[in-house]
Design a protein around this motif. Sequence first.
Motif, short mmCIF file in Angstrom:
data_model
loop_
_atom_site.label_atom_id
_atom_site.label_comp_id
_atom_site.label_asym_id
_atom_site.label_seq_id
_atom_site.Cartn_x
_atom_site.Cartn_y
_atom_site.Cartn_z
N ALA A 127 0.96 -1.48 0.17
CA ALA A 127 -0.22 0.32 -0.17
C ALA A 127 0.42 1.38 0.13
O ALA A 127 0.94 2.51 -0.39
CB ALA A 127 -0.94 0.11 0.82
N SER A 184 -1.89 4.53 -3.48
CA SER A 184 -2.84 4.40 -2.06
C SER A 184 -4.10 4.93 -2.50
O SER A 184 -4.21 6.13 -2.18
CB SER A 184 -2.55 4.56 -0.40
OG SER A 184 -3.37 3.94 0.41
N LYS A 242 0.56 -10.65 -8.07
CA LYS A 242 -1.12 -9.99 -8.00
C LYS A 242 -0.75 -10.45 -5.83
O LYS A 242 -0.95 -11.32 -5.89
CB LYS A 242 -2.38 -9.75 -8.29
CG LYS A 242 -2.49 -9.13 -9.82
CD LYS A 242 -3.02 -9.40 -10.67
CE LYS A 242 -3.37 -10.80 -10.93
NZ LYS A 242 -4.50 -10.90 -11.32
N PRO A 243 -1.51 -9.63 -4.85
CA PRO A 243 -1.48 -8.56 -4.92
C PRO A 243 -1.38 -6.98 -5.32
O PRO A 243 -1.73 -6.04 -5.01
CB PRO A 243 -2.93 -8.45 -3.22
CG PRO A 243 -2.20 -9.45 -2.72
CD PRO A 243 -1.55 -10.43 -3.83
N ILE A 299 -9.51 -11.74 -5.18
CA ILE A 299 -9.29 -10.52 -4.61
C ILE A 299 -7.95 -9.80 -4.41
O ILE A 299 -7.38 -8.86 -4.55
CB ILE A 299 -9.42 -10.91 -2.10
CG1 ILE A 299 -8.78 -9.75 -1.51
CG2 ILE A 299 -8.54 -12.06 -2.35
CD1 ILE A 299 -9.88 -8.76 -2.19
N ASP A 300 -7.43 -11.29 -4.68
CA ASP A 300 -6.13 -10.02 -5.42
C ASP A 300 -5.63 -9.26 -6.59
O ASP A 300 -5.27 -7.91 -6.69
CB ASP A 300 -5.68 -11.66 -6.10
CG ASP A 300 -4.59 -12.30 -4.72
OD1 ASP A 300 -5.09 -12.02 -3.59
OD2 ASP A 300 -4.00 -13.72 -4.88
N THR A 320 -7.44 -5.98 -4.84
CA THR A 320 -6.59 -5.25 -3.85
C THR A 320 -5.10 -4.68 -5.25
O THR A 320 -4.97 -3.69 -4.98
CB THR A 320 -6.29 -6.25 -3.27
OG1 THR A 320 -6.96 -6.60 -2.46
CG2 THR A 320 -5.30 -5.07 -2.63
N HIS A 337 -7.18 -1.80 -7.10
CA HIS A 337 -7.23 -1.20 -6.21
C HIS A 337 -5.63 0.68 -5.68
O HIS A 337 -6.07 0.90 -5.63
CB HIS A 337 -8.11 -0.91 -5.38
CG HIS A 337 -8.08 -0.36 -4.35
ND1 HIS A 337 -9.65 1.11 -4.28
CD2 HIS A 337 -7.85 -0.26 -3.02
CE1 HIS A 337 -9.48 1.57 -3.37
NE2 HIS A 337 -8.69 1.45 -2.83
N THR A 338 -5.28 -0.70 -5.72
CA THR A 338 -3.98 -0.38 -5.27
C THR A 338 -2.90 0.37 -5.48
O THR A 338 -2.52 1.42 -5.93
CB THR A 338 -3.22 -1.26 -4.43
OG1 THR A 338 -3.75 -2.27 -3.50
CG2 THR A 338 -2.16 -0.79 -3.82
N THR A 341 -11.69 -1.39 -10.26
CA THR A 341 -12.21 -2.82 -10.49
C THR A 341 -13.49 -2.81 -10.84
O THR A 341 -14.00 -2.54 -9.90
CB THR A 341 -11.64 -2.93 -8.80
OG1 THR A 341 -12.30 -2.66 -8.23
CG2 THR A 341 -9.83 -2.56 -8.20
N HIS A 399 -16.92 -6.12 -0.84
CA HIS A 399 -15.34 -5.39 -0.30
C HIS A 399 -14.95 -4.50 -0.97
O HIS A 399 -15.91 -3.89 -1.87
CB HIS A 399 -14.88 -6.49 -0.55
CG HIS A 399 -13.17 -6.75 0.09
ND1 HIS A 399 -12.22 -5.85 -0.58
CD2 HIS A 399 -12.41 -7.52 0.48
CE1 HIS A 399 -11.01 -5.80 0.25
NE2 HIS A 399 -11.30 -6.48 0.69
N HIS A 446 -12.31 -3.24 -2.20
CA HIS A 446 -11.68 -2.77 -3.04
C HIS A 446 -12.27 -3.19 -4.97
O HIS A 446 -11.52 -3.19 -5.77
CB HIS A 446 -10.59 -3.83 -3.09
CG HIS A 446 -9.72 -3.21 -1.61
ND1 HIS A 446 -8.37 -4.46 -1.90
CD2 HIS A 446 -9.40 -1.92 -0.71
CE1 HIS A 446 -7.86 -3.54 -0.58
NE2 HIS A 446 -8.23 -3.14 -0.19
#
Length: 243
Positions: free
Chosen positions: A2, A6, A153-154, A182-183, A186, A189-190, A195, A209, A211
Amino acid sequence: MASLYSSSLRQRRFAPLSAEGRESSNAPLLKGIVFDVDGTLCLPQNYMFGQMREALGIDKKVDILHHISRLPTPEAQLEAADKIKAIEREAMRHQEPQPGLVELMDYLQERQIKRALCTRNFETPVRHLLGNHLPAHVFLPIITRETPGLLPKPDPAGILHIANEWGLQNQGENLIMVGDSIDDMTAGHTAGAATVLLLNDHNGHLKEHGHTDLCIERLDELIGILDGGFVGHREGDKAPTYE
């Protein structure tokens, strides 16, 4: 991770890709879309992961790539990686395209939207899928777990690399990351990207979630969404207003 970049929790929007809609909107322009591969461009082959963990003798809670990277010698790492590749090579013979795959890619090509891939697969199954189901389409760059100097990823490194290759100055702000895990959410998003989660029988818990900006059930659902203007479902504390 992150610390690299961010992205705040805010509603993401892009101007419509339709000519008439784009002219009347002051929302940011979409510059490109990054796609995951397994479970996104092709139907999920989740059985592979059980086979991989069995081959490596590890628990289902252990990340496979992280486990390989922590093995004590290069020889042990290579041996483990070869086991994983053998399973992926066998699975690639049974790849099936996601519904709406070709329709979405034809649409994006017509709209001149750049496309890239960011996957934890190795390159051979990726090329196999593209050659069989998308021979007329170009994805550049293609980031795999074997791409040197980039964490998988993530970590957002692959998406940030793609943005840099495309000459974008604001990292992932003008991109969408489409994936099923989720990977994917995330990493996107990061990196600052919007997404899109492609839903399946195993990832419904990611709908809400932080993200995940938007959910779809078929890839070609994105055609109408992008044509009319992408609007993420998250409202955000300080979401900008676009007309």
